[in-house]
Design a protein around this motif. Sequence first.
Motif, PDB file in Angstrom:
ATOM      1  N   ALA A  16     -10.183 -44.659  30.057  1.00 55.91           N
ATOM      2  CA  ALA A  16      -9.957 -46.005  29.539  1.00 55.91           C
ATOM      3  C   ALA A  16      -9.876 -45.991  28.024  1.00 55.91           C
ATOM      4  O   ALA A  16     -10.759 -45.448  27.357  1.00 55.91           O
TER       5      ALA A  16
ATOM      6  N   PHE B 254      -7.455 -51.203  25.952  1.00 56.34           N
ATOM      7  CA  PHE B 254      -6.989 -52.064  27.042  1.00 56.34           C
ATOM      8  C   PHE B 254      -7.599 -53.458  27.031  1.00 56.34           C
ATOM      9  O   PHE B 254      -6.944 -54.421  27.425  1.00 56.34           O
ATOM     10  N   SER B 255      -8.825 -53.612  26.568  1.00 51.33           N
ATOM     11  CA  SER B 255      -9.469 -54.923  26.647  1.00 51.33           C
ATOM     12  C   SER B 255      -9.298 -55.757  25.387  1.00 51.33           C
ATOM     13  O   SER B 255      -9.583 -56.957  25.389  1.00 51.33           O
TER      14      SER B 255
ATOM     15  N   ALA C 165      -8.936 -56.019  35.233  1.00 51.28           N
ATOM     16  CA  ALA C 165      -8.971 -54.566  35.380  1.00 51.28           C
ATOM     17  C   ALA C 165      -9.801 -54.166  36.597  1.00 51.28           C
ATOM     18  O   ALA C 165      -9.388 -53.288  37.380  1.00 51.28           O
TER      19      ALA C 165
ATOM     20  N   LEU D  44     -17.959 -50.751  33.403  1.00 54.06           N
ATOM     21  CA  LEU D  44     -17.073 -49.756  34.006  1.00 54.06           C
ATOM     22  C   LEU D  44     -17.877 -48.631  34.651  1.00 54.06           C
ATOM     23  O   LEU D  44     -17.512 -48.124  35.719  1.00 54.06           O
TER      24      LEU D  44
ATOM     25  N   LEU E 182     -11.241 -57.492  31.439  1.00 47.89           N
ATOM     26  CA  LEU E 182     -12.057 -56.630  32.294  1.00 47.89           C
ATOM     27  C   LEU E 182     -12.075 -57.152  33.728  1.00 47.89           C
ATOM     28  O   LEU E 182     -12.014 -56.356  34.680  1.00 47.89           O
TER      29      LEU E 182
ATOM     30  N   ALA F 225     -10.325 -42.831  23.858  1.00 51.73           N
ATOM     31  CA  ALA F 225     -10.170 -42.762  25.309  1.00 51.73           C
ATOM     32  C   ALA F 225     -11.465 -42.215  25.879  1.00 51.73           C
ATOM     33  O   ALA F 225     -11.864 -41.094  25.554  1.00 51.73           O
TER      34      ALA F 225
ATOM     35  N   LEU G  34      -6.369 -46.362  32.466  1.00 52.10           N
ATOM     36  CA  LEU G  34      -6.065 -47.668  31.901  1.00 52.10           C
ATOM     37  C   LEU G  34      -5.390 -47.493  30.549  1.00 52.10           C
ATOM     38  O   LEU G  34      -5.451 -46.415  29.955  1.00 52.10           O
TER      39      LEU G  34
ATOM     40  N   LEU H  86     -12.702 -42.809  35.568  1.00 55.65           N
ATOM     41  CA  LEU H  86     -11.771 -43.639  34.807  1.00 55.65           C
ATOM     42  C   LEU H  86     -11.481 -43.003  33.457  1.00 55.65           C
ATOM     43  O   LEU H  86     -12.367 -42.410  32.835  1.00 55.65           O
TER      44      LEU H  86
ATOM     45  N   VAL I  15     -10.384 -47.667  24.541  1.00 55.80           N
ATOM     46  CA  VAL I  15     -11.258 -48.719  24.019  1.00 55.80           C
ATOM     47  C   VAL I  15     -11.298 -48.685  22.491  1.00 55.80           C
ATOM     48  O   VAL I  15     -10.985 -47.668  21.863  1.00 55.80           O
TER      49      VAL I  15
ATOM     50  N   LEU J 117      -8.748 -52.029  39.781  1.00 56.12           N
ATOM     51  CA  LEU J 117      -9.477 -50.793  40.091  1.00 56.12           C
ATOM     52  C   LEU J 117     -10.006 -50.804  41.521  1.00 56.12           C
ATOM     53  O   LEU J 117      -9.999 -49.767  42.195  1.00 56.12           O
TER      54      LEU J 117
ATOM     55  N   PRO K 250      -3.587 -42.791  27.726  1.00 57.94           N
ATOM     56  CA  PRO K 250      -3.602 -44.247  27.564  1.00 57.94           C
ATOM     57  C   PRO K 250      -2.724 -44.634  26.368  1.00 57.94           C
ATOM     58  O   PRO K 250      -2.766 -43.968  25.326  1.00 57.94           O
TER      59      PRO K 250
END
Length: 255
Positions: A74, A42-43, A21, A61, A18, A88, A38, A72, A76, A25, A159
């Motif tokens: 992202a 992603f994390s 990221a 975020l 993060l 997402a 992202l 965003l 996850v 960002l 993503p």
Amino acid sequence: MKIALIHLATRETPQATLEKALELLHQAHQAGAKVAVLPELFSSGYRYGDALYTPTLLTLLQNFCAHSGMILVAGVLEQAGERYANRAKVIGPAGVQASYTKTHLIPAFGEPETMMAGQDLVTLELGGFKAGIAICFDLRFPELFRIYALQGVNLFLIPSAWPASRAYAWELFCKSRAAENQAYLIAVNHAEEPFGAASLAIDPMGMEMLRVESEGVGLIELDQAFPARLRQEFRVLSERRPDLYQGLLKNPTSK
């Protein structure tokens, strides 16, 4: 609309990922991006224990979005009862605006054994576009993207965590899904092995606009009028023959 592709490697902890990221960002925001995408999961990648950090991740975020005004998309990992969900999240200044759960789970990474499959497609208005969300393996299923296109979607946001060893298929599918539906396609991948296929921006003709191959930010400006103009000048969707396609709903699934 200027959109940022955040081509990012997952670190040893979600906190470290993060941090990187947010660094990227901030770069995207300073460059004028209104939307950033992202990678998938992603994390965490497939470290299931890291799902415990996802609520904190989403809060941080959202704080970034509140200060920057950006939106965003992202990927996850979330706990979903006794299983997990590959999602997402669309995050804006006011919080999570939409959440898409991956509908096609990939056997090669054990997702059907550990995750719940999504049952709904997700569209939203975004910077003058109608966007549809998908995740990685979904690219192999053109029906999903055609349904989106028939709903008026002109921008696909995807993503992903696609292996470099299958990059040839990745690029083929990205360009095909964009060209056959006359829509922009933004597909953002992990930068680390075993993933590492390039993040791509594809225009509605199926032409590559941007490629990001090393960790960093890629920026691209999208023309809101282009998909509608192309669909009018070179008609495709209106020439479909649904009467011939009924077998898609009748044939048994092959194993």
